[in-house]
Design an enzyme around this catalytic site. Structure first.
Site, PDB file in Angstrom:
ATOM      1  N   HIS A 154       0.961  -1.371   0.084  1.00 24.95           N
ATOM      2  CA  HIS A 154       0.256   0.023  -0.005  1.00 24.95           C
ATOM      3  C   HIS A 154       0.772   1.264  -0.111  1.00 24.95           C
ATOM      4  O   HIS A 154       0.538   2.314  -0.504  1.00 24.95           O
ATOM      5  CB  HIS A 154      -0.714   0.063   1.292  1.00 24.95           C
ATOM      6  N   ASP A 161      -7.861  -1.494  -0.928  1.00 23.51           N
ATOM      7  CA  ASP A 161      -8.841  -2.398  -0.356  1.00 23.51           C
ATOM      8  C   ASP A 161     -10.173  -1.907  -0.478  1.00 23.51           C
ATOM      9  O   ASP A 161     -10.221  -0.653  -0.269  1.00 23.51           O
ATOM     10  CB  ASP A 161      -8.344  -2.491   1.051  1.00 23.51           C
ATOM     11  N   GLU A 238      -6.241 -12.349   0.657  1.00 21.20           N
ATOM     12  CA  GLU A 238      -7.208 -11.100   1.030  1.00 21.20           C
ATOM     13  C   GLU A 238      -8.267 -10.826  -0.097  1.00 21.20           C
ATOM     14  O   GLU A 238      -7.510 -10.345  -1.266  1.00 21.20           O
ATOM     15  CB  GLU A 238      -6.595  -9.920   1.429  1.00 21.20           C
ATOM     16  N   HIS A 241      -8.030  -7.003  -1.632  1.00 22.32           N
ATOM     17  CA  HIS A 241      -6.717  -6.408  -1.822  1.00 22.32           C
ATOM     18  C   HIS A 241      -6.399  -6.643  -3.250  1.00 22.32           C
ATOM     19  O   HIS A 241      -6.162  -8.037  -3.564  1.00 22.32           O
ATOM     20  CB  HIS A 241      -5.859  -7.118  -0.925  1.00 22.32           C
TER      21      HIS A 241
END
Length: 269
Positions: A154, A161, A238, A241
């Site tokens: 990130h 996200d 995830e 993500h």
């Protein structure tokens, strides 16, 4: 020979040191090759590029796994590199045609925020949000099981996200689990095959027998297909993500805080 042995020993020690300090990551390069920078000139406010996006910036508030506002989140907004924002606009247009809007939980994340996560994870007494985000885990395993890193993709500015918001029901699409849930239930392949989109119901990875329905798995796949179709790549742990596959700063970790970026028209670069 002694000189060669010494060199080999030093290399082994260096690699071990990197591993211990958590610099290796499934979503980041082992070592940044560009010095950290606070230059935000190639970033945009996400909602300027994607005006249909809904923001719920979890790290600006207290409903997150730490339970408090995270360092570096000065305003409840989201930032991305220009290239990632442009690609996300194409995703937004795609899902709107299907009756959905994008809902953003996080995008660019400053290094200061990552440092906050690391400090929190090291404090084994801070478990106020355990029942919401990691009830099946002892907090002591968060580094070992790679839920917390010293660097994050990130921070390079091209990762987001997100989830889908159903315009018909005016609710988030049911994904069968919350954003930032620490567990195998968050994996894209939980109860199905993300490559084929086929639901299998295979929940053997869940330590407590949790599961998701065929509809919930299909909802995850709807988001995944849209993101992959417009240049993003998924993370295998995830469902929420995604990182721009051709990210413009693959080796740069940024430090400026999250706050609205306002520029004059003649300042666009």
């Amino acid at each position: 020979m002694r000189k060669i042995a010494l060199i080999i020993t030093n290399v082994v020690v260096a690699i071990a040191t990197l591993a211990i300090t958590g610099c290796y990551s499934r979503e980041s390069n082992p070592v940044a090759t560009v010095a950290p920078t606070d230059d935000n000139s190639q970033f945009v406010t996400l909602t300027d590029a994607v005006p249909d996006a809904i923001l719920e910036i979890r790290y600006y508030g207290t409903y997150n796994f730490v339970g408090q506002r995270i360092d570096g989140y000065d305003e409840p907004t989201a930032l991305l590199t220009r290239q990632a924002a442009q690609a996300l606009k194409a995703v937004s247009d795609d899902v709107r045609s299907q009756g959905y809007r994008l809902k953003i939980y996080d995008a660019y994340r400053p290094q200061k925020a990552v440092d906050h996560f690391v400090r929190w994870a090291a404090d084994l007494t801070a478990t106020e949000m355990k029942s919401y985000f990691y009830p099946d885990l002892d907090k002591s395993v968060l580094f070992e099981q790679e839920y917390i890193y010293e660097r994050s993709g990130h921070t390079r500015g091209s990762t987001v996200d997100l989830t889908l918001f159903d315009m018909r029901t005016e609710k988030e699409l049911d994904m069968g689990g919350t954003f930032d849930w620490f567990g195998p239930e968050s994996h894209p392949d939980f109860c199905g095959n993300p490559e084929t989109g086929q639901y299998t119901g295979d929940n053997h990875k869940s330590p407590t027998g949790r599961t998701i329905t065929a509809e919930q798995f299909a909802n995850r796949m709807t988001l995944r297909r849209a993101m992959l179709a417009h240049g993003f790549k998924a993370l295998d742990t995830e469902w929420w993500h995604f990182t721009l596959a051709d990210e413009p700063f693959p080796d740069t970790y940024f430090t400026f805080p999250v706050r609205q970026i306002v520029r004059q028209e003649n300042d666009e670069r």
